[in-house]
Design an enzyme around this catalytic site. Structure first.
Site, mmCIF file in Angstrom:
data_model
loop_
_atom_site.group_PDB
_atom_site.id
_atom_site.type_symbol
_atom_site.label_atom_id
_atom_site.label_comp_id
_atom_site.label_asym_id
_atom_site.label_seq_id
_atom_site.Cartn_x
_atom_site.Cartn_y
_atom_site.Cartn_z
ATOM 1 N N HIS A 211 38.671 -49.186 -2.291
ATOM 2 C CA HIS A 211 38.357 -50.196 -3.304
ATOM 3 C C HIS A 211 39.128 -49.984 -4.589
ATOM 4 O O HIS A 211 39.648 -48.908 -4.837
ATOM 5 C CB HIS A 211 36.853 -50.198 -3.574
ATOM 6 N N CYS A 212 39.153 -51.029 -5.400
ATOM 7 C CA CYS A 212 39.841 -51.067 -6.685
ATOM 8 C C CYS A 212 39.520 -49.841 -7.520
ATOM 9 O O CYS A 212 38.332 -49.572 -7.712
ATOM 10 C CB CYS A 212 39.406 -52.335 -7.439
ATOM 11 N N PRO A 213 40.482 -49.122 -8.036
ATOM 12 C CA PRO A 213 41.934 -49.312 -7.900
ATOM 13 C C PRO A 213 42.557 -48.416 -6.835
ATOM 14 O O PRO A 213 43.718 -48.048 -6.949
ATOM 15 C CB PRO A 213 42.440 -48.930 -9.290
ATOM 16 N N GLY A 214 41.802 -48.077 -5.785
ATOM 17 C CA GLY A 214 42.264 -47.141 -4.754
ATOM 18 C C GLY A 214 43.627 -47.425 -4.148
ATOM 19 O O GLY A 214 44.500 -46.554 -4.176
#
Lengths: 143, 79
Positions: free
Chosen positions: B16-19
């Site tokens: 998930h953001c910012p992954g």
């Protein structure tokens, strides 16, 4: 980067100790490092309490106003494999220039010891020192 | 369109953001100039964040493709 003299900086005062506030701190810090910004986080009160090792080993709490949503939120995070916020901060520190400071007053009042706190904390600073650093920031947030 | 040769694949699906952006940055740091990296992402934030970062960092966004259930970003390391 790009021969800029000075890097942009995000400063965060992390006051809250509930996971619904600690995730934004971790995600904003990660995003800022990704975009090439320096990050400074000042942990005070519940924010610093959350960085105590004994607290990190416990399941996180959610804000009282949204208490009834806690099981749903926790289930979604688990199902979607969202990493712990402390892991996000660890990754942000590996990737960029992220400094995390403990508020000296909270540290003294609650007689904290360095070894009781997460090793991600870079030092204990007073509010004056933090403001001195934060005044050069392009973005400053209180969370 | 001619076939693009991809040197490294970052499969960040499920992150998930910012992954996915973070994984791209890590990979690009270890890549050589001229290498082409493909990032697979299911995160909606990647659609804005990856192009923005690529522009800011001075690399080249070769393309963004909607695949079955995910988005593929092709990025070339240029410096």
């Amino acid at each position: 980067m790009n021969g800029q003299v000075k890097k942009e900086k995000l400063s965060i005062i992390a006051f809250s100790g509930t996971v619904d506030k600690l995730y934004p701190v971790a995600i904003l810090a990660s995003g800022a490092t990704a975009m090439g910004m320096d990050v400074e986080i000042f942990l005070t009160f519940w924010g610093l309490n959350a960085f105590r090792k004994d607290q990190l080993n416990k399941p996180g709490k959610i804000s009282k106003d949204f208490e009834e949503m806690a099981p749903l939120v926790m289930n979604v995070f688990k199902a979607k494999n969202v990493p712990h916020w402390i892991e996000m901060l660890r990754q942000a520190k590996e990737l960029g220039n992220v400094k995390i400071y403990a508020c000296a007053m909270t540290y003294d009042l609650f007689q904290m010891k360095k070894e009781e706190l997460s090793e991600l904390i870079d030092g204990v600073v007073g509010v004056g020192e933090f403001l001195e650093k934060a005044k050069e920031s392009s973005i400053t947030l209180f969370i | 369109m001619s076939e693009i040769k991809v040197d490294r694949v970052v499969d960040a699906r499920g992150s998930h953001c910012p992954g996915p952006l973070m994984e791209l940055i890590k990979t690009i740091r270890n890549a050589k100039i001229g290498e082409v990296i493909a990032v697979y992402s299911t995160d909606s934030g990647s659609k804005t964040d990856i192009p923005r970062w690529v522009e800011k960092a001075g690399h080249q966004l070769i393309g963004v493709y909607e695949r079955e259930g995910y988005t593929e970003f092709i990025v070339k390391k240029v410096k």
